[in-house]
Design a protein around this motif. Sequence first.
Motif, short mmCIF file in Angstrom:
data_model
loop_
_atom_site.label_atom_id
_atom_site.label_comp_id
_atom_site.label_asym_id
_atom_site.label_seq_id
_atom_site.Cartn_x
_atom_site.Cartn_y
_atom_site.Cartn_z
N GLU B 120 0.88 -1.09 0.04
CA GLU B 120 0.07 0.03 -0.11
C GLU B 120 1.09 1.11 0.04
OE1 GLU B 120 -3.68 1.55 2.93
OE2 GLU B 120 -1.72 1.25 3.74
N TRP B 121 0.33 2.29 -0.76
CA TRP B 121 1.21 3.53 -0.79
C TRP B 121 0.06 4.57 -1.00
CZ3 TRP B 121 1.51 6.27 -5.53
CH2 TRP B 121 1.33 5.36 -6.42
N THR B 122 0.40 5.78 -0.45
CA THR B 122 -0.56 6.93 -0.49
C THR B 122 -0.05 8.04 -1.28
OG1 THR B 122 0.32 7.71 1.69
CG2 THR B 122 -1.76 6.48 1.61
N LEU B 123 -0.98 8.72 -1.94
CA LEU B 123 -0.56 9.96 -2.79
C LEU B 123 -1.33 10.95 -2.59
CD1 LEU B 123 0.91 10.45 -5.56
CD2 LEU B 123 -1.08 9.93 -6.76
N TYR B 124 -0.57 11.86 -2.12
CA TYR B 124 -1.56 12.96 -1.92
C TYR B 124 -1.50 14.24 -2.85
CZ TYR B 124 -1.41 11.21 2.85
OH TYR B 124 -1.65 10.13 3.93
N SER B 125 -2.46 14.28 -3.44
CA SER B 125 -2.39 15.30 -4.63
C SER B 125 -3.26 16.58 -4.12
CB SER B 125 -3.32 14.64 -6.01
OG SER B 125 -4.64 14.59 -5.56
N ASP B 126 -2.56 17.64 -4.09
CA ASP B 126 -3.00 18.92 -3.93
C ASP B 126 -4.31 19.48 -4.52
OD1 ASP B 126 -1.13 18.90 -5.78
OD2 ASP B 126 -0.21 21.06 -4.98
N LYS B 127 -4.38 18.78 -5.79
CA LYS B 127 -5.53 19.48 -6.61
C LYS B 127 -6.67 18.56 -6.45
CE LYS B 127 -2.08 20.39 -10.19
NZ LYS B 127 -1.06 19.51 -9.73
N SER B 128 -7.79 19.14 -6.24
CA SER B 128 -9.31 18.42 -6.10
C SER B 128 -9.70 18.12 -7.46
CB SER B 128 -10.19 19.09 -5.14
OG SER B 128 -10.29 20.43 -5.76
N LEU B 129 -8.88 18.15 -8.53
CA LEU B 129 -9.43 17.94 -9.81
C LEU B 129 -9.84 16.31 -10.30
CD1 LEU B 129 -6.89 20.22 -11.84
CD2 LEU B 129 -9.29 20.48 -11.15
N LYS B 130 -10.62 16.25 -11.04
CA LYS B 130 -10.80 14.70 -11.38
C LYS B 130 -9.53 14.19 -12.08
CE LYS B 130 -14.04 12.22 -14.43
NZ LYS B 130 -14.50 11.11 -13.84
N GLY B 131 -9.15 13.09 -11.66
CA GLY B 131 -8.07 12.37 -12.36
C GLY B 131 -8.32 11.04 -12.77
N TYR B 132 -7.63 10.48 -13.69
CA TYR B 132 -7.73 9.42 -14.54
C TYR B 132 -6.49 8.43 -13.91
CZ TYR B 132 -11.28 11.49 -16.96
OH TYR B 132 -12.47 12.40 -17.46
N TRP B 133 -6.72 7.11 -14.01
CA TRP B 133 -5.74 6.29 -13.60
C TRP B 133 -5.62 5.07 -14.47
CZ3 TRP B 133 -3.23 7.32 -9.08
CH2 TRP B 133 -3.89 8.36 -8.24
N VAL B 134 -4.34 4.79 -14.97
CA VAL B 134 -4.17 3.66 -16.13
C VAL B 134 -3.06 2.88 -15.66
CG1 VAL B 134 -3.38 3.13 -18.41
CG2 VAL B 134 -5.11 5.01 -18.15
N ILE B 135 -3.08 1.53 -15.76
CA ILE B 135 -1.92 0.64 -15.44
C ILE B 135 -1.43 0.15 -16.61
CG2 ILE B 135 -1.36 -1.57 -14.35
CD1 ILE B 135 -3.06 -0.71 -11.86
N SER B 136 -0.22 0.14 -16.78
CA SER B 136 0.70 -0.44 -17.88
C SER B 136 1.80 -0.93 -17.55
CB SER B 136 0.78 0.70 -18.88
OG SER B 136 1.71 0.63 -19.73
N LYS B 137 1.98 -2.02 -17.74
CA LYS B 137 3.35 -2.73 -17.58
C LYS B 137 4.01 -2.29 -16.20
CE LYS B 137 4.32 -2.89 -22.11
NZ LYS B 137 4.60 -1.99 -22.95
N ASP B 138 3.19 -2.47 -14.97
CA ASP B 138 4.02 -2.20 -13.77
C ASP B 138 3.94 -0.68 -13.56
OD1 ASP B 138 4.14 -4.79 -13.01
OD2 ASP B 138 6.13 -5.28 -12.99
N GLN B 139 3.46 -0.05 -14.07
CA GLN B 139 3.24 1.26 -14.16
C GLN B 139 2.16 1.87 -13.76
OE1 GLN B 139 6.51 3.60 -14.62
NE2 GLN B 139 7.34 1.62 -14.34
N LEU B 140 1.98 2.68 -12.97
CA LEU B 140 0.65 3.46 -12.58
C LEU B 140 0.77 4.66 -13.14
CD1 LEU B 140 -2.21 3.24 -11.16
CD2 LEU B 140 -0.84 4.37 -9.14
N ILE B 141 -0.09 5.24 -14.21
CA ILE B 141 -0.22 6.73 -14.76
C ILE B 141 -1.39 7.09 -14.16
CG2 ILE B 141 -0.08 7.85 -16.80
CD1 ILE B 141 0.86 4.93 -18.01
N HIS B 142 -0.98 8.54 -13.74
CA HIS B 142 -1.96 9.20 -13.04
C HIS B 142 -2.01 10.53 -14.24
CE1 HIS B 142 -3.54 12.14 -9.84
NE2 HIS B 142 -4.52 11.54 -10.47
#
Lengths: 229, 889
Positions: B120-142
């Motif tokens: 588990e790890w956490t990510l604190y984004s300072d923006k309250s904007l809508k985000g999209y998440w994609v996983i590609s080959k052990d990479q998490l793309i935000h």
Amino acid sequence: MLMKGYCLCLLLQFGRIFGGNIEYDGWANINLQHALIASENPVFTERGNVTIQSLQTGLSTVYQKPLSQTDRVKLRDLAANNEFYQLKSIVTASDGSESVFISSVKACMLAESDLNDILSVSLDYSGKVVTVTLAVASTATCEGAVVPIDKLKEFSTSVYVRHPENGPVPDTITYTQKLEKQAKEKGEVKDNRSFLAKYWMYIVPVVIIMVLSSAANPDGAATGNNAAR
Amino acid sequence: MATFKSISSIFLVFLTFLNVAISLYEDQIGKFDWKQSYIGNIKFGSFDSVKRVVVATDENVIASLHLKNGQIAWRQILESPHGNQIELLHVDKEVITVSGGESGWYVRGWELNLGTILWEWTLYSDKSLKGYWVISKDQLIHLVPAVGSHLEITTYEVRTGRNNGKTLRISAPWITDLSKCVTAGIYWTCISGESSSAELHYIDLSSQLDKVYNLSVEKLIGNAPGKVTLRSLQYAEPDILLIRNGVGRYVRLQPELPKVFTYGLSPNVAVAPNGDQTLLIQLESSSENPENIQIHSVELEEGKENRIETDYVNKTGISHIITALCRGSACRVLFSAQDHSISLLQLPAGKVAWTREEALSHIVATEFLELPVSELDASIEHEFDSVSGDVFGTLYHRLTSQARQLSVLLTGQQSTSNTGLVRDEFGLHKLIIVATNVGKLFAIDTITGNVVWSRFFNNVESFSLLNKHGMLLFVQRTARYSPLIPQCVLLMKDKITGNGIMYTFDPITGESLQLERLSYQINQVMLLPYEDDEHLKGLLILSGDSQVHLYPSSSKSILLKHASTTFLYTANPKQGTLHGLSLAYSTPENIKAVPTWSLNLGQAELVAVGIRPINERVHSQGRVLADRSVLYKYVNPNLLAIATIKDDSIHKHVLNIYLVDGVTGLIVYSTVHKRADKPVHLVHSENWLVYSYYNERFRRIELGAIELYEGSVQSNSTAFSSHAVSQLPHAEAQAYIFPGTPLAMQATITERGITNKHILVGLSNGAVTEIPWAFLEPRGNQGILNPEEGYIPYIPELPLPSEATINYNQSLARIRGLQVAPARLESTCLVLVHGLDVYYTRVTPSKTFDLLKEDFDHWLIAIVLIGLTVASYVTKRLASRKALKQAWK
């Protein structure tokens, strides 16, 4: 007319809530208006004024005019028909804000008590009026009653300023004291002295014996050391 | 003496603990209780193997369901769904989820088979904007888009959260509306512009390049009028569906020129990978019977179509395919319907393997209902309710009814008993009517926990009752009046107009009696306490404009009889006002509710209102003190308990508790807790009130208890009247530290009120614990100085022994409410706990004093009795013989 309990025997509890715990003292003026004809859209006429000089102590002055002849007849009819007597209270607080409250009692109960009524002014913790309620001290309700008109002369109103009670808190202090007391009675007094202070009488002889034995037998110790080498 | 006293008090404490220890034996598990676990409405789903499907729901729950029977293999409950939602579910060798919201994002990996957390790890984004998440080959793309300007892409290593510190910024002035943007495989794509000039933009997120492909939609699917929308297929390949005028075109995104498949599809389509080829699966209603659903599958490459009939009947509107998987010719399709039910369809057989009723994960109204008596019992009852007075009439009535009873007995014709819904001797078998937030009504059998019937309403929602969802459910006629059917009424809110909807139904069979869409909003509802000739209680609805409406209208005459003594109240949480209304000014033509009292709570927020249960009986009128005098209880049936929270500059928050007489508006008692905050739960019963609050000063939950007494004289002993205020009650109050976080509280209720009262508290750790009222009862100074019998000394911190947990090791997730009902057995109280899980059990606060123990040896006692009788006869005989012999001597 200063407030003094009229039915003290019945109303001890009203008085008990005295002794305010609000933080700021203030005053309030209550303008009382009543409706003597039962209706869904009541027409309110002037009844009197109540000034509460101090919300903290509940000290108040009541000024009410005697009822006119027509009002008395209206009130008698209201009582005879088992209708509600409606009261409107316009409260002006010390900060100038105004709030309106309504309240109703059974007219026959009011008439039967010879117009002795109670005005309960409930405050919140900051001294703001939450509601003004009219009540009649009685142990039974009536279903309409004809009261002689000469008994309905003048309202004698007792004003009770009621503060909220301070909420209870978990009483941990008395409980821990009680536990300690119980422990003391059982003789389980906890000894807080240090280890040395407690057991010096055992430690000192042991040390002395060790010192003495090593002093009496220095060679043995030396040979022992040599042997160890 | 003192030591003896303390020993005796300690002994008493132990005794009371023993009293609490009413927990089950091991072999009693599941005998009186049942638990059903739910997960909520499905957002994402993915088949992990041929055995299970992993799903993520809008309750912020991830779970793995067995494909065989739909049961939960494992379930993980994440943060509160308010403000936290699962945004990504990726199932590979492990399950990867991204969930969170305003406070930050949690990226977690879960073990596929057991559901244990791996990392588990956490990510604190300072923006309250809508985000999209994609996983590609052990990479998490935000990806975070900013409308009209640019988008930012950050790549993290999925297991550790490490990133190379770079954020790719791509200028994207074409982002106009984020509802027109989706992720597709490793692409992120948007549509901009209107129908004819619409353009498709897409970016390869894995390339780390700022290359944006732009294409006109016209070029892809030709020119035609109509708005073009985009749908993601939640699939590993970069595929999207371009929808125009209800017809979808399958497009596979590629660099430069995407591949477009020529055939049209319905927008509700799912991709089922099947080895080398891919199958597209759509739900269609069959042409002959629109309620029956057909599966329409298309092979992606060749476009070969295939239609399969299914036995799924769609009553609730459009169903939505979540995911599908094919192995050879056998396919499995998981879909969810509008009523939040999940079903698994097996192809090519077209059979529904199982259905889960996820609507039950959010219950908003419950009611226990007694079942009707069996026909035989009913006919026996009728034998005695003959009205005609003459001898022959009565004789005829008796003979005919007895003949009928005989025929029923001989033929065994019992229509109601066929369904098993017959009242039992102890009233333990009941029906629970449950209304859910999504608008589905259920009837649940208390013995088995099975759904007896259900009904779904489209476009309805629950009312918001003091920051809680709620619907209003009333029993207008119970099952006691046999030839007349029982009747319940449910009040809901129309989603579109906000007006009320009233649904009357027979709760036993689920038969609809009337569905009425009201033309006004509902302000307050009251079930009248008066029954008409047909034993039906009328329903009084106060509309938003203070008009009174009566259902059925025939109850008007009864109401008019009692109009001068009928009162109701309304609360306006926004303005902080309460009003009391009287019906005394009603005329036969017009029923009117006229204000008689008012309460102004100022700027305070109304957080809880507690009324005494209507069916509650107070058995004991007073408390016997140590000196044998009686302290009479102040039992006011019209008493309301109100809790408000006010923001304060010095004390942060202040909790006010008011006890208000609902008829006169007189504040009977009020108390104030400074530095006390939400959550507040109220339990109001008999002459007492228990409330929980958060103490901001000591940062702990505390429980307050208030008890009202009239004193040594009872003022209105025959009938209570709120108008006769001779004396204000005397209140005792006490507070306790509560070592837990209550989510719901309720007091037990029994048929005659003889049994002790327990307070049931649903805790945040999933336990439902029982606290005897005797533990909380404030004794005041008198109790301390002069303790009476059975007096429990004050302990500031309430003990929560694990034996008092009524649901033993079956933890209940996110408890929302507790509902209690009396059984016909005085000792027993039925309990329904609902939240994410539904749990039913029964509690016996004073133990089962009116029941023989289960292991009671009937045979032994019978044998002993017979033996004794026989022995007494034998000895009598022997004694007489001996006496005779002695006389002869």
